[in-house]
Enzyme design. Sequence first.
Site, PDB file in Angstrom:
ATOM      1  N   SER A   7      -2.569  -6.836  21.275  1.00 15.16           N
ATOM      2  CA  SER A   7      -1.745  -5.734  21.784  1.00 15.16           C
ATOM      3  C   SER A   7      -0.451  -6.173  22.469  1.00 15.16           C
ATOM      4  O   SER A   7       0.560  -5.470  22.333  1.00 15.16           O
ATOM      5  CB  SER A   7      -2.572  -4.812  22.683  1.00 15.16           C
ATOM      6  OG  SER A   7      -3.256  -5.541  23.670  1.00 15.16           O
ATOM      7  N   GLU A  14       4.454  -1.813  -3.058  1.00 13.15           N
ATOM      8  CA  GLU A  14       3.551  -2.739  -2.379  1.00 13.15           C
ATOM      9  C   GLU A  14       3.735  -2.682  -0.858  1.00 13.15           C
ATOM     10  O   GLU A  14       2.779  -2.695  -0.100  1.00 13.15           O
ATOM     11  CB  GLU A  14       3.790  -4.171  -2.873  1.00 13.15           C
ATOM     12  CG  GLU A  14       3.473  -4.345  -4.356  1.00 13.15           C
ATOM     13  CD  GLU A  14       3.610  -5.781  -4.840  1.00 13.15           C
ATOM     14  OE1 GLU A  14       2.732  -6.253  -5.566  1.00 13.15           O
ATOM     15  OE2 GLU A  14       4.621  -6.435  -4.496  1.00 13.15           O
ATOM     16  N   ARG A  54       2.165   0.100   1.365  1.00 13.34           N
ATOM     17  CA  ARG A  54       0.716   0.110   1.587  1.00 13.34           C
ATOM     18  C   ARG A  54       0.378  -0.323   3.020  1.00 13.34           C
ATOM     19  O   ARG A  54      -0.740  -0.150   3.468  1.00 13.34           O
ATOM     20  CB  ARG A  54       0.014  -0.815   0.572  1.00 13.34           C
ATOM     21  CG  ARG A  54       0.236  -0.416  -0.888  1.00 13.34           C
ATOM     22  CD  ARG A  54      -0.316   0.970  -1.153  1.00 13.34           C
ATOM     23  NE  ARG A  54      -1.710   1.051  -0.785  1.00 13.34           N
ATOM     24  CZ  ARG A  54      -2.715   0.645  -1.558  1.00 13.34           C
ATOM     25  NH1 ARG A  54      -2.448   0.190  -2.754  1.00 13.34           N
ATOM     26  NH2 ARG A  54      -3.962   0.733  -1.157  1.00 13.34           N
ATOM     27  N   HIS A  55       1.365  -0.911   3.699  1.00  8.52           N
ATOM     28  CA  HIS A  55       1.155  -1.316   5.089  1.00  8.52           C
ATOM     29  C   HIS A  55       1.384  -0.098   5.973  1.00  8.52           C
ATOM     30  O   HIS A  55       2.512   0.384   6.096  1.00  8.52           O
ATOM     31  CB  HIS A  55       2.110  -2.460   5.452  1.00  8.52           C
ATOM     32  CG  HIS A  55       1.813  -3.710   4.673  1.00  8.52           C
ATOM     33  ND1 HIS A  55       1.116  -4.764   5.189  1.00  8.52           N
ATOM     34  CD2 HIS A  55       2.057  -4.041   3.387  1.00  8.52           C
ATOM     35  CE1 HIS A  55       0.977  -5.715   4.266  1.00  8.52           C
ATOM     36  NE2 HIS A  55       1.549  -5.297   3.157  1.00  8.52           N
ATOM     37  N   ARG A  56       0.345   0.375   6.585  1.00  9.47           N
ATOM     38  CA  ARG A  56       0.397   1.657   7.306  1.00  9.47           C
ATOM     39  C   ARG A  56       0.508   1.487   8.819  1.00  9.47           C
ATOM     40  O   ARG A  56       1.330   2.103   9.469  1.00  9.47           O
ATOM     41  CB  ARG A  56      -0.879   2.460   6.985  1.00  9.47           C
ATOM     42  CG  ARG A  56      -1.002   2.893   5.542  1.00  9.47           C
ATOM     43  CD  ARG A  56      -2.464   3.139   5.196  1.00  9.47           C
ATOM     44  NE  ARG A  56      -3.212   1.875   5.284  1.00  9.47           N
ATOM     45  CZ  ARG A  56      -4.527   1.749   5.259  1.00  9.47           C
ATOM     46  NH1 ARG A  56      -5.285   2.809   5.160  1.00  9.47           N
ATOM     47  NH2 ARG A  56      -5.093   0.558   5.352  1.00  9.47           N
ATOM     48  N   ARG A 113      14.562  12.025 -12.814  1.00  3.43           N
ATOM     49  CA  ARG A 113      14.229  10.671 -12.329  1.00  3.43           C
ATOM     50  C   ARG A 113      12.892  10.143 -12.886  1.00  3.43           C
ATOM     51  O   ARG A 113      12.577   8.971 -12.729  1.00  3.43           O
ATOM     52  CB  ARG A 113      14.190  10.646 -10.812  1.00  3.43           C
ATOM     53  CG  ARG A 113      13.212  11.624 -10.171  1.00  3.43           C
ATOM     54  CD  ARG A 113      11.866  11.082  -9.806  1.00  3.43           C
ATOM     55  NE  ARG A 113      11.091  12.071  -9.089  1.00  3.43           N
ATOM     56  CZ  ARG A 113      10.771  11.965  -7.806  1.00  3.43           C
ATOM     57  NH1 ARG A 113      11.119  10.915  -7.138  1.00  3.43           N
ATOM     58  NH2 ARG A 113      10.051  12.915  -7.228  1.00  3.43           N
ATOM     59  N   ARG A 140       3.601  -7.463  15.910  1.00  6.85           N
ATOM     60  CA  ARG A 140       2.233  -7.635  15.406  1.00  6.85           C
ATOM     61  C   ARG A 140       2.095  -7.142  13.971  1.00  6.85           C
ATOM     62  O   ARG A 140       1.510  -7.827  13.132  1.00  6.85           O
ATOM     63  CB  ARG A 140       1.258  -6.851  16.305  1.00  6.85           C
ATOM     64  CG  ARG A 140      -0.185  -7.090  15.930  1.00  6.85           C
ATOM     65  CD  ARG A 140      -1.117  -6.175  16.729  1.00  6.85           C
ATOM     66  NE  ARG A 140      -2.510  -6.562  16.595  1.00  6.85           N
ATOM     67  CZ  ARG A 140      -3.522  -5.912  17.135  1.00  6.85           C
ATOM     68  NH1 ARG A 140      -3.293  -4.834  17.882  1.00  6.85           N
ATOM     69  NH2 ARG A 140      -4.756  -6.309  16.958  1.00  6.85           N
ATOM     70  N   ARG A 184       1.867 -11.199   2.573  1.00  8.76           N
ATOM     71  CA  ARG A 184       2.953 -11.176   1.600  1.00  8.76           C
ATOM     72  C   ARG A 184       3.714 -12.490   1.516  1.00  8.76           C
ATOM     73  O   ARG A 184       4.828 -12.532   0.990  1.00  8.76           O
ATOM     74  CB  ARG A 184       3.902 -10.010   1.917  1.00  8.76           C
ATOM     75  CG  ARG A 184       3.230  -8.651   1.953  1.00  8.76           C
ATOM     76  CD  ARG A 184       2.562  -8.261   0.637  1.00  8.76           C
ATOM     77  NE  ARG A 184       1.952  -6.937   0.696  1.00  8.76           N
ATOM     78  CZ  ARG A 184       1.302  -6.364  -0.302  1.00  8.76           C
ATOM     79  NH1 ARG A 184       1.134  -6.994  -1.460  1.00  8.76           N
ATOM     80  NH2 ARG A 184       0.774  -5.167  -0.165  1.00  8.76           N
TER      81      ARG A 184
END
Lengths: 246, 246, 246, 246
Positions: free
Chosen positions: A69, A89, A92-94, A173, A191, A200
């Site tokens: 934290s 790709e 996908r990191h939330r 499009r 973090r 990655r």
Amino acid sequence: MGEPRQGDGGWTVTEVRLISEIEVELVRAMASDEAVAEAARVSTAKDRAATGRPVQGLIGALMRERHGSPFEHGMFTFRVHAPIFVFREWMRHRAGWSYNEQSGRYTEFEPVFYVPAPGRPLVQQGKAMDYDLRPGSDGQYVTAQMDLEDGCREAYERYRRMLGEGIAREVARMVLPVSTYSTMYATCNPRSLMHFLSLRTREDDAAYPSKPQVEIEWAARQCEKVLEDSMPVTYAAWHANGRVAP
Amino acid sequence: MGEPRQGDGGWTVTEVRLISEIEVELVRAMASDEAVAEAARVSTAKDRAATGRPVQGLIGALMRERHGSPFEHGMFTFRVHAPIFVFREWMRHRAGWSYNEQSGRYTEFEPVFYVPAPGRPLVQQGKAMDYDLRPGSDGQYVTAQMDLEDGCREAYERYRRMLGEGIAREVARMVLPVSTYSTMYATCNPRSLMHFLSLRTREDDAAYPSKPQVEIEWAARQCEKVLEDSMPVTYAAWHANGRVAP
Amino acid sequence: MGEPRQGDGGWTVTEVRLISEIEVELVRAMASDEAVAEAARVSTAKDRAATGRPVQGLIGALMRERHGSPFEHGMFTFRVHAPIFVFREWMRHRAGWSYNEQSGRYTEFEPVFYVPAPGRPLVQQGKAMDYDLRPGSDGQYVTAQMDLEDGCREAYERYRRMLGEGIAREVARMVLPVSTYSTMYATCNPRSLMHFLSLRTREDDAAYPSKPQVEIEWAARQCEKVLEDSMPVTYAAWHANGRVAP
Amino acid sequence: MGEPRQGDGGWTVTEVRLISEIEVELVRAMASDEAVAEAARVSTAKDRAATGRPVQGLIGALMRERHGSPFEHGMFTFRVHAPIFVFREWMRHRAGWSYNEQSGRYTEFEPVFYVPAPGRPLVQQGKAMDYDLRPGSDGQYVTAQMDLEDGCREAYERYRRMLGEGIAREVARMVLPVSTYSTMYATCNPRSLMHFLSLRTREDDAAYPSKPQVEIEWAARQCEKVLEDSMPVTYAAWHANGRVAP
């Protein structure tokens, strides 16, 4: 660029731009090793100024024991210019990531597309989920370049023709390939950035090695440089601890 | 399907499938109005069985006052078959959503692509961020259908040719359009589902009206039906309270 | 219990219950190794039935390479009865966790408090952020037991007196100690559970060893048992890979 | 302060400090209306400089249509000094919030406790989940003040005695009441701050009125002031749109 012009044979010709770079620009940042230490000291000391323990030792301990934290009280905003398949790709990191990407409904895409540069490995070897890539032959490069380039040009011409006929951007499009360049703002904290980097980038000495596609790794390496420059102690500790986010 | 065959003129011809549906299948669910009430009663009663207050009144009050957390103790897993441009919008939903999508690196895409059905509005009117769509003319439908269909076919032929030359899937797929169908597993909880629905359905009487693209709305409407069937009290209360997630 | 009664000297005496257990009850679950494999196969196979690769190998690979998302398509709901200081630690876990806890504003707390059982280590040795605990002397146990027990009883009497005077629960509860038992519903997915376990259990062979307080570890161990029973392959792979959540 | 001293009757007396304030200090911030507009324009314009639309109109439209993501590219870090029962409510906010709080395991708490000031409403009226508070009688204030003050003093004396006997901080602290002051660093983004404010402030003209406990509302009002000062256009648009976070 992107405007059709009259060609020799009476055809309109669209000029497309084919590039092989992923651009990552740091828009703004507020992040430092000191801020990590300051937040961590709330847990351990009455007085903000009372340090005693040097930043390096404190950050090393936090990283080793995965006290994550304190590494969240900072922020990086990147402007990224990359093909759609990279954004697919990335997004996908939330947790700890915020995104705003160019909209295909609200804007018209420019005729800029990704093609692999000659150095980019091209041929797959190994199993489906555990493969490596090796360089292609000259013939394979020619095939890939031609197919990708012609495909992009034709797709963009169709896109422009549909727009010219009054068809909505959100429909036109649909024909565009995932190699089309788009732009996004992406904001993260130190973090969540370390977590992104751990998945990655490819490093053989990582505790949990990843095999990202090279295009997103190029982007990640640019972010990694920003982390290293702005938070050298954190960066070194993260790397020394197997590149696992705390 | 998708396999090249020898055409009349000696060319290989790929048959592609063009469809206009978004499929949402409920894989599994564990969610009910009773579970919402049960979780809420932890806050308010000593005894799980002690109800007094009927579920309907309790859920109505939770929704009105935006006590959202009791709506998180449930789960829906959907299998979605949709074009990439729909997944791009869907995956922007981060909190309370989990995704696994078909990988263009690990699998070969099938030749299935989205084309607008004749009923789909086609022409934009209004400002860039506040536009509506109206039906297109016959000519516009023909243009769109032809450009999209030809574009998909050509792109898929290029894709197959590159694969045939030994080029890695992660490179060959760059030529594929965002109308290419992919498949994902998406898991959410009732609260995150309501948030998704509030932004991806269009209802004039919503407290904060949204204007989603119709393709993702079709998917959302199928999810909405699942919510209504499995949690009728929650669903009714959410709708009655302006379709804002609690 | 908790009701004041007339004591010998005319005083009201409150009986309090002092316990040393943390209760974790599985309310419901929908989670399995098969669901992990099923979600992962969306990424890699066209056909859900097409397996080839056995679940064990697939899950092992996902864990090793930290493909975490397939472990999110499941859910566990626990009912936890624990002192407030345990909930304070637990609720720091944000991603993939949902909570509903008994409210001190809406309900009256029962006179149930935590005291360390004789076996609980009591004396700190080592540095501030890197200490271990060893058993206390008999005298220290008596001190701790008496001070905690008397402190709880007196606090609860004050709490009851204030309530008896018509003072609002949200004010009266301010006097209650963090050893007061409360109840919560906590819902997580297999991935967020593994992350919780990695930080809240102590294992010397963990890749990143943690030193949780024993009370939350007791709770975590009960959750760990549920994970092991319902997802044995996932559990074994997680443990074998250093107990780092994928 | 907090050190026991020799009292008149030979007893050691601990002096405790009883306060009624919640302190919120802005440690650092990087947030502005311009950054919202800049991020939003990535979606709509090719050129960052190309504005045309004034910031006010753009932000108003984003708020009205609940395009929330552009409000995430900013950060506020607050240092908060508040009683534990306030932190217990605050930390239920998970998305877009990061916390580091003083640890009862690593530090010794100071003898600082919360007591309601005379103006604080004290008596509950209405139903369990829908009650209001009105001022207490003089007698009720005396009761509350005495019980809370004596309770805190006795608890702190027990705490100090256990520490004096060599009992670990993580055990001794169990006796401390939830009115004990602690300190935290809390970092959020403008969107997560607005969501917090919508639930932790009471405004009759809010679209979804909340009834927070007054102590956390006092903290929230200080955060709200920071938002208003640093992002006046965003603040006004949020308020005008029913104080629902976008």
